[in-house]
Motif scaffolding. Structure first.
Motif, mmCIF file in Angstrom:
data_model
loop_
_atom_site.group_PDB
_atom_site.id
_atom_site.type_symbol
_atom_site.label_atom_id
_atom_site.label_comp_id
_atom_site.label_asym_id
_atom_site.label_seq_id
_atom_site.Cartn_x
_atom_site.Cartn_y
_atom_site.Cartn_z
ATOM 1 N N TRP A 19 0.870 -1.195 0.000
ATOM 2 C CA TRP A 19 0.000 0.000 0.000
ATOM 3 C C TRP A 19 0.899 1.234 0.000
ATOM 4 O O TRP A 19 1.559 1.522 1.002
ATOM 5 C CB TRP A 19 -0.882 -0.032 1.245
ATOM 6 N N ASP A 21 0.634 4.272 0.351
ATOM 7 C CA ASP A 21 0.475 5.386 1.288
ATOM 8 C C ASP A 21 1.366 5.280 2.524
ATOM 9 O O ASP A 21 1.613 6.287 3.200
ATOM 10 C CB ASP A 21 -0.989 5.529 1.711
ATOM 11 N N ARG A 69 -1.442 9.069 7.509
ATOM 12 C CA ARG A 69 -1.382 7.608 7.342
ATOM 13 C C ARG A 69 -0.080 6.993 7.832
ATOM 14 O O ARG A 69 -0.110 5.920 8.451
ATOM 15 C CB ARG A 69 -1.689 7.240 5.882
ATOM 16 N N TYR A 98 -14.807 -0.949 6.721
ATOM 17 C CA TYR A 98 -14.885 0.423 7.228
ATOM 18 C C TYR A 98 -16.016 0.469 8.266
ATOM 19 O O TYR A 98 -15.804 0.901 9.389
ATOM 20 C CB TYR A 98 -15.166 1.354 6.051
ATOM 21 N N GLU A 133 -8.967 -1.232 1.537
ATOM 22 C CA GLU A 133 -9.321 0.120 1.972
ATOM 23 C C GLU A 133 -10.758 0.436 1.579
ATOM 24 O O GLU A 133 -10.998 1.404 0.853
ATOM 25 C CB GLU A 133 -8.342 1.166 1.427
ATOM 26 N N GLY A 140 -9.239 5.049 3.190
ATOM 27 C CA GLY A 140 -8.085 4.323 3.726
ATOM 28 C C GLY A 140 -7.659 4.657 5.139
ATOM 29 O O GLY A 140 -6.640 4.161 5.609
ATOM 30 N N CYS A 141 -8.445 5.472 5.864
ATOM 31 C CA CYS A 141 -7.995 5.824 7.228
ATOM 32 C C CYS A 141 -7.888 4.586 8.115
ATOM 33 O O CYS A 141 -6.894 4.394 8.822
ATOM 34 C CB CYS A 141 -8.919 6.864 7.854
ATOM 35 N N CYS A 142 -8.921 3.720 8.049
ATOM 36 C CA CYS A 142 -8.916 2.531 8.918
ATOM 37 C C CYS A 142 -7.778 1.587 8.524
ATOM 38 O O CYS A 142 -7.202 0.916 9.394
ATOM 39 C CB CYS A 142 -10.241 1.783 8.840
ATOM 40 N N THR A 143 -7.453 1.538 7.224
ATOM 41 C CA THR A 143 -6.348 0.702 6.743
ATOM 42 C C THR A 143 -5.054 1.071 7.462
ATOM 43 O O THR A 143 -4.247 0.213 7.809
ATOM 44 C CB THR A 143 -6.155 0.927 5.229
ATOM 45 N N ASP A 198 -10.447 -7.480 -2.095
ATOM 46 C CA ASP A 198 -11.716 -6.957 -1.580
ATOM 47 C C ASP A 198 -12.787 -8.030 -1.766
ATOM 48 O O ASP A 198 -12.846 -8.666 -2.832
ATOM 49 C CB ASP A 198 -12.129 -5.702 -2.357
#
Ligand SMILES: [Zn+2]
Length: 623
Positions: free
Chosen positions: A31, A33, A50, A325, A354, A358-361, A524
């Motif tokens: 990922w 990020d 992140r 999420y 994500e 993607g915050c929770c990722t 996913d």
């Protein structure tokens, strides 16, 4: 206690190892990020929250498992931060000057210092805080930082406890003054309904307004610690009690049987088909861990366990390679169908890399490791530096190495809790030592029993800490037995949820997992139901446990896996044909009591987290 004092054992250690073998141990490889081009490694990629989010969970995971591979990954971020402080004291990527991601970075740096005693950390944080104190009057907290100031207050207090520099209290006060007034929000709580996009003017442009930020789930999850943390500065008893009050208000208007409040991603009422965001689960847990340490309120430990043993594993796949999420207590399908969310998109309850955003990722990694690190606390007089004893704040298998008045004390906690009610602590001080041990007795545990070396202690009161004070000798055994009769609790439309110990139980709907797309090292997934789910259950209102058959089995290699669910409850039920789903979401459970002409069946409930498609809040049959 300094981080590293509590180490996971037994099933909890396996859970952390699963996490390390899953996405947490590989996210940077798949990922971008948080990969090599992250701004927090000096690259030109994602430079906001992140990188610090990932580090905040990766770091305790690496150190609690003593995993060299993960420690090396975390060290890259730490070293970059420590070697790139600006001459004015600013930290982090120069491409933005937002205070918020730095609040997260401080959470990671303070943990790292406790694990390693790296002497570079305290001077760096001290220079940064001096810079920020001078800067804040000119460039005040805004948006996320304004609503999450209490998480920085934690780091300010952390440094104050180490250096005693008076300016840190000035910094704490300016954060409080510029930050959002959460205590006022909950002293006169106005957000009693499902928040709509219109109400918070979500579509008017110009970014999130204060109304949107103050009803935002993650912000509320972080806010729960505010009163408890601020009371350390203010000394106010009202502030100290604000945490319990915030939880009570959120429960009353937005509470769900998995221990969460609804937030998809704004507060959204008590219908068990509303969702809760994974970031909110882990932030709520962190708030509870810190608020419990600050206030000693045992009920915060009950809630922490409810989240850790239900909501957290319930929203991740068993192998921890994919997450949602939003999770729903009544979750009958995870698909691209339209869902009843306030503002989230159609992928929000898919399991994936994500889903939705993607915050929770980046952020979920802190959940299990910080829980493991928080199982024990030191007790003592808040007005002195002297720690007088130990506190069992939450229960799970672990090992503790503490130092009490210069004597080292080792404790081994052996237990299959939360799947069983028996907990055994073996206490090994290096020499006989008198100190109190405070054992949390959950509010549900009427009839709990404690023995020391086989001799019964006085019956402990539920919802308190039982204080056991004696001269401890090597090999002393404390045995705690919690009653594990199933219990019923009441939810939306008088629906009923079944609980046993800290576990919430669900009917596990048949699941068909359909891959939507590959996502690098993971994928996913949509999940479709293969069996009916619209059951109403039959319970004896006077004695709910009388109608429930309990079957226990061994905890498997994957503690919460459906196939090896360590506890199963058989209950009587009838299908309720009028209870349906629309667009992949179950209608609200019809107001109980309900009547059904369908034949009586026996259905099996498993732990909430073992059922990724589930019914948790059931209509109850008229008897
Ligand atoms: Zn999130």
């Amino acid at each position: 206690m300094p981080l590293g004092s509590v180490r996971p054992a037994g099933w909890l250690r396996r859970q952390l190892e699963i996490q390390a073998s899953g996405l947490s141990g590989h996210l940077d490889e798949t990922w971008a990020d948080v990969g090599p081009n992250s701004g927090w490694l000096g690259g030109t990629g994602e430079s906001w929250e992140r990188g610090p989010y990932f580090l905040d969970g990766l770091l305790p995971l690496a150190y609690l498992l003593d995993d060299a591979r993960l420690k090396a990954k975390a060290q890259k971020y730490i070293d970059w931060i420590l070697t790139h402080q600006a001459t004015d004291g600013m930290i982090g990527p120069a491409s933005n000057d937002d205070w918020w991601p730095r609040i997260v970075a401080l959470k990671a740096l303070t943990q790292y210092q406790e694990f390693t005693a790296d002497q570079r950390v305290i001077p760096l944080i001290d220079r940064y805080f001096r810079y920020q104190l001078a800067e804040l009057p000119k460039r005040p907290l805004r948006d996320w930082g304004k609503f999450r100031w209490q998480d920085e207050a934690l780091s300010v207090i952390w440094l104050y406890n180490r250096t005693g520099s008076a300016y840190l209290l000035d910094l704490a006060r300016i954060l409080h003054q510029q930050g959002y007034d959460w205590m006022a929000q909950f002293a006169n709580f106005q957000f009693k309904q499902k928040i709509t996009a219109d109400y918070i003017k979500l579509n008017e442009g110009g970014g999130l307004k204060d109304l949107a930020l103050s009803t935002h789930g993650v912000n509320n999850g972080q806010a729960i610690k505010t009163g408890a943390i601020w009371s350390l500065v203010s000394g106010s008893d009202t502030d100290r009690k604000a945490t319990a009050h915030m939880i009570a208000e959120l429960d009353r208007y937005h509470g769900l049987p998995n221990g969460m409040f609804s937030c998809d991603e704004h507060l959204s009422g008590r219908d068990p088909s509303q969702g809760s965001e994974l970031c909110t689960v882990v932030e709520y847990m962190f708030s509870l861990e810190r608020a419990l340490a600050a206030t000693g309120d045992p009920l915060l430990g009950d809630r922490l366990e409810r989240l850790a043993f239900n909501a957290l594993p319930g929203t991740l796949t068993d192998d921890m390679w994919a997450h949602q999420y939003n999770q729903e207590p009544n979750q009958v399908e995870c698909s691209l169908h339209h869902k009843p969310w306030v503002s989230d998109g159609p992928e929000s309850n898919l399991f994936g890399l994500e889903p939705n955003f993607g915050c929770c990722t980046a952020n979920f990694h802190q959940g299990w490791p910080k829980f493991a690190a928080s199982l024990f606390l030191l007790s003592g007089d808040p007005n002195s530096d002297q720690h007088d004893g130990l506190v069992a704040a939450a229960y799970a298998p672990c090992e503790v190495r503490a130092n009490i008045r210069g004597t080292s004390v080792h404790i081994a906690e052996e237990t299959a809790y939360p799947f069983r009610g028996a907990i055994k602590l073996t206490v090994n001080p290096s020499a006989p030592l008198a100190f109190p041990m405070h054992l949390r007795i959950p509010a549900w545990a009427s009839g709990a029993a404690i023995t020391i070396n086989g001799k019964p202690e006085p019956q402990p009161q539920p919802g308190t800490f039982a204080r056991v004070e004696r001269t401890w000798k090597p090999g002393d055994r404390v045995e705690i037995n919690f009653p594990m009769q199933p219990r019923a609790s009441r939810w939306f439309n008088n629906s009923v949820a079944i609980e046993r110990g800290p576990l919430v139980f669900s009917y596990g709907i048949g699941e068909s997992w359909v891959k939507l797309r590959d996502r690098g090292m993971t994928a996913d997934w949509q999940v479709f139901p293969t069996t009916a789910w619209n059951y109403a259950i039959k319970l004896d209102p006077q004695n709910p446990s009388a109608d429930i058959k309990v079957t226990e089995s061994e905890i498997g290699e994957t503690p919460f896996a459906r196939k090896t669910a360590p506890v199963r409850l058989d209950v009587k039920a009838r299908k309720l044909p009028k209870w349906r789903a629309e667009d992949g979401a179950a209608d609200a459970p019809p107001q109980s009591l309900v009547a059904s002409e369908a034949p009586e069946e026996e259905i099996t409930l498993i732990p909430y987290a073992s059922a990724k498609l589930r019914i948790t809040a059931f209509p109850q049959l008229k008897t």
